[in-house]
Design a protein around this motif. Structure first.
Motif, mmCIF file in Angstrom:
data_model
loop_
_atom_site.group_PDB
_atom_site.id
_atom_site.type_symbol
_atom_site.label_atom_id
_atom_site.label_comp_id
_atom_site.label_asym_id
_atom_site.label_seq_id
_atom_site.Cartn_x
_atom_site.Cartn_y
_atom_site.Cartn_z
ATOM 1 N N ASP A 20 0.822 -1.211 0.000
ATOM 2 C CA ASP A 20 0.000 0.000 0.000
ATOM 3 C C ASP A 20 0.856 1.262 0.000
ATOM 4 N N THR A 21 1.975 1.238 0.730
ATOM 5 C CA THR A 21 2.882 2.387 0.731
ATOM 6 C C THR A 21 3.499 2.570 -0.652
ATOM 7 N N ALA A 22 3.883 1.465 -1.283
ATOM 8 C CA ALA A 22 4.458 1.537 -2.627
ATOM 9 C C ALA A 22 3.450 2.100 -3.625
ATOM 10 N N ILE A 23 2.211 1.638 -3.550
ATOM 11 C CA ILE A 23 1.172 2.128 -4.464
ATOM 12 C C ILE A 23 0.927 3.611 -4.238
ATOM 13 N N GLN A 26 3.585 5.676 -5.882
ATOM 14 C CA GLN A 26 3.477 5.771 -7.339
ATOM 15 C C GLN A 26 2.304 6.649 -7.775
ATOM 16 N N ARG A 27 1.254 6.660 -6.997
ATOM 17 C CA ARG A 27 0.175 7.625 -7.269
ATOM 18 C C ARG A 27 0.717 9.049 -7.138
ATOM 19 N N ALA A 28 1.545 9.263 -6.138
ATOM 20 C CA ALA A 28 2.137 10.588 -5.936
ATOM 21 C C ALA A 28 3.049 10.956 -7.092
ATOM 22 N N ALA A 29 3.853 9.998 -7.553
ATOM 23 C CA ALA A 29 4.788 10.271 -8.643
ATOM 24 C C ALA A 29 4.053 10.642 -9.927
ATOM 25 N N PHE A 30 3.094 9.826 -10.317
ATOM 26 C CA PHE A 30 2.391 10.093 -11.576
ATOM 27 C C PHE A 30 1.402 11.245 -11.434
ATOM 28 N N GLY A 31 0.852 11.412 -10.234
ATOM 29 C CA GLY A 31 -0.004 12.567 -10.003
ATOM 30 C C GLY A 31 0.764 13.863 -10.153
ATOM 31 N N ALA A 32 2.009 13.877 -9.668
ATOM 32 C CA ALA A 32 2.845 15.067 -9.806
ATOM 33 C C ALA A 32 3.166 15.344 -11.266
ATOM 34 N N LEU A 33 3.433 14.281 -12.030
ATOM 35 C CA LEU A 33 3.707 14.463 -13.454
ATOM 36 C C LEU A 33 2.493 15.031 -14.179
ATOM 37 N N ALA A 122 5.797 -2.827 -9.855
ATOM 38 C CA ALA A 122 4.521 -3.509 -9.665
ATOM 39 C C ALA A 122 3.459 -2.560 -9.130
ATOM 40 N N ALA A 123 3.847 -1.679 -8.222
ATOM 41 C CA ALA A 123 2.900 -0.715 -7.666
ATOM 42 C C ALA A 123 2.385 0.230 -8.739
ATOM 43 N N ALA A 124 3.268 0.670 -9.635
ATOM 44 C CA ALA A 124 2.845 1.551 -10.719
ATOM 45 C C ALA A 124 1.873 0.838 -11.643
ATOM 46 N N SER A 125 2.102 -0.435 -11.894
ATOM 47 C CA SER A 125 1.157 -1.199 -12.707
ATOM 48 C C SER A 125 -0.190 -1.323 -12.014
ATOM 49 N N ALA A 126 -0.166 -1.476 -10.692
ATOM 50 C CA ALA A 126 -1.426 -1.518 -9.957
ATOM 51 C C ALA A 126 -2.172 -0.201 -10.087
ATOM 52 N N VAL A 127 -1.440 0.911 -10.007
ATOM 53 C CA VAL A 127 -2.051 2.230 -10.211
ATOM 54 C C VAL A 127 -2.649 2.311 -11.609
ATOM 55 N N ALA A 128 -1.924 1.808 -12.604
ATOM 56 C CA ALA A 128 -2.407 1.844 -13.978
ATOM 57 C C ALA A 128 -3.638 0.959 -14.153
ATOM 58 N N PHE A 129 -3.602 -0.254 -13.623
ATOM 59 C CA PHE A 129 -4.780 -1.120 -13.713
ATOM 60 C C PHE A 129 -5.985 -0.476 -13.040
ATOM 61 N N ASP A 130 -5.750 0.156 -11.897
ATOM 62 C CA ASP A 130 -6.850 0.792 -11.172
ATOM 63 C C ASP A 130 -7.448 1.936 -11.981
ATOM 64 N N ALA A 323 9.576 6.065 6.156
ATOM 65 C CA ALA A 323 9.166 4.931 6.982
ATOM 66 C C ALA A 323 10.270 4.520 7.942
ATOM 67 N N ALA A 324 11.499 4.557 7.472
ATOM 68 C CA ALA A 324 12.633 4.183 8.325
ATOM 69 C C ALA A 324 12.782 5.163 9.480
ATOM 70 N N LYS A 325 12.392 6.414 9.254
ATOM 71 C CA LYS A 325 12.485 7.425 10.295
ATOM 72 C C LYS A 325 11.202 7.542 11.119
ATOM 73 N N GLY A 326 10.252 6.645 10.858
ATOM 74 C CA GLY A 326 8.990 6.665 11.588
ATOM 75 C C GLY A 326 8.087 7.810 11.227
ATOM 76 N N GLU A 327 8.200 8.285 9.971
ATOM 77 C CA GLU A 327 7.410 9.448 9.528
ATOM 78 C C GLU A 327 6.277 9.053 8.596
ATOM 79 N N ARG A 328 5.806 7.846 8.667
ATOM 80 C CA ARG A 328 4.704 7.414 7.779
ATOM 81 C C ARG A 328 3.513 8.341 7.960
#
Length: 328
Positions: A20-23, A26-33, A122-130, A323-328
C-alpha cells in the motif's frame, strides 16, 4: 555524518515499502507528473534516463536521476539488467539507490535498488490497472513467473478483487510453482497454462513481465474490454506485444510520452509504422489528474507500456526513508 546515513538492505526495504505504501508513492509520482500543467516549477525533475546495452553480453546498464518535489531531495539509481539470471533463479535486475538531502545535498540514504525497482514497478502497474481497467476486472493473466510477475499479482490484488490468475512462462516448473504460490498467498484460483494464448484468452487484465525481444502477447487473443500492461518493453529492441495489440487499443498509455517514444519497443515500432502519432500517447499522470481519458466504454481495449522513470524511484525511495524514520 556517516552515523546519520541510512544503509538499508533488501530485506529492510521490503519491510518498509509495503504494497500500500508503494502504491501510494506511485500515485504521488504520476499525479505530480500529471498536475504540473503550465507551471513548470510544480513538475518533478525528470532528466533523461540512460539505458545502455552491453557490447560484451546481453546485459543492460541503466541510470536514473530525478527529484520528486521541493521537500524531497535528488535520488539516483544505478544498476543492470541481466537476463541470464532468470535461469539461476536470481532477480534479473540489480541496483543501488542513493538519496540526497533536499536542502544541503548531503547523503541521506543508500538502499538496495533491486527491491525498490521490483516494488515500485509492480505498484505503478497496480495504479495503472486501477485507473485503466474496468471496475469489475477480476481475471489476471501473468506472462512471466519471476520476481516481477509475482510482485505484480500481489500489487494488483490491492486494487482489484482478483478471482483468478493464469500464469505462463517458458519453464513449466517455474510457472507451476508461481501459480501454487499465488494460490496459497492470495487465496485465489491460480493455474499454470501451457501457452501464453491460454493465459491471455478471456482475461480482463494482462501483465507482461518478461525480457522478451519478440511478442509474447498478441492482439488477436485479447478479449473486449481488457487492459494490457507491458513492463518488459523498456528498450527499443524489446517488444512483449505485437502490433495488433496497439492497433486494437482504443488508447495507448505510457509513463511519459517523451521517454516512451525513445525507449518503448512497441511504441517506437508503432510510431515508425504510423499506427500512432506522438499526440496519441497519453501519460498515466494525465489519466490520474483527469486531463485525458483512455476508456470511452467497457469494451475498449487499453494498452499501457511502462519503461520506468526516475521519478518513480524518487517517490519510492523517499517513502522508504520516511518509513525508516517513523514518519509514515
Amino acid at each position: 555524518m556517516t552515523d546519520d546515513i541510512l544503509f538499508l538492505s533488501r530485506d529492510q526495504v521490503t519491510a518498509l515499502l509495503d504494497a500500500d505504501t508503494a502504491i501510494a508513492s506511485q500515485r504521488a509520482a504520476f499525479g505530480a507528473l500529471g498536475a504540473g500543467g503550465a507551471e513548470a516549477r510544480g513538475l518533478p525533475d525528470l532528466p533523461g534516463k540512460i539505458m545502455h546495452p552491453s557490447r560484451f553480453d546481453d546485459s543492460v546498464v541503466f541510470a536514473y536521476v530525478s527529484r520528486l518535489s521541493r521537500d524531497t531531495g535528488a535520488v539516483a539509481k544505478f544498476g543492470s539488467v541481466n537476463p541470464g539470471n532468470a535461469a539461476a533463479g536470481l532477480p534479473t535486475v540489480h541496483a543501488v539507490i542513493t538519496v540526497l538531502d533536499p536542502v544541503t545535498g548531503e547523503l541521506v540514504a543508500v538502499m538496495d535498488g533491486t527491491a525498490v525497482t521490483t516494488l515500485r514497478t509492480a505498484a505503478a502497474s497496480a495504479v495503472a490497472f486501477d485507473a485503466l481497467s474496468t471496475a469489475d476486472s477480476a481475471e489476471l493473466a501473468l506472462i512471466g513467473s519471476g520476481t516481477q510477475a509475482l510482485a505484480h499479482a500481489r500489487a494488483v490484488a490491492r486494487v482489484r478483487d482478483l478471482k483468478s490468475v493464469r500464469v505462463w512462462s517458458p519453464t513449466p516448473e517455474r510457472r507451476v510453482r508461481a501459480a501454487e504460490l499465488l494460490a496459497a498467498e492470495l487465496g485465489v484460483a491460480a493455474e499454470a497454462t501451457g501457452t501464453p494464448r491460454e493465459a491471455v484468452t478471456g482475461a480482463s487484465m494482462i501483465a507482461a513481465c518478461t525480457l522478451s525481444t519478440t511478442p509474447v502477447v498478441r492482439g488477436a487473443w485479447l478479449a473486449p474490454g481488457c487492459t494490457v500492461i507491458s513492463v518488459g518493453s523498456f528498450e527499443p529492441t524489446r517488444s512483449e506485444v505485437d502490433a495488433e495489440v496497439v492497433r486494437r487499443s482504443a488508447a495507448v498509455v505510457v509513463d511519459d510520452p517523451a521517454t516512451a517514444a525513445e525507449h518503448a519497443g512497441p511504441v517506437i515500432d508503432a510510431l515508425r509504422d504510423h499506427l500512432l502519432t506522438r499526440e496519441n500517447l497519453i501519460g498515466l499522470g494525465e489519466i490520474l489528474t483527469g486531463t485525458r481519458t483512455a476508456r470511452s466504454g467497457p469494451k475498449d481495449i487499453v494498452f499501457y507500456n511502462s519503461v520506468g522513470l526516475g521519478v518513480q524511484d524518487a517517490a519510492a525511495a523517499w517513502a522508504v526513508v520516511r518509513a525508516a524514520k517513523g514518519e509514515r
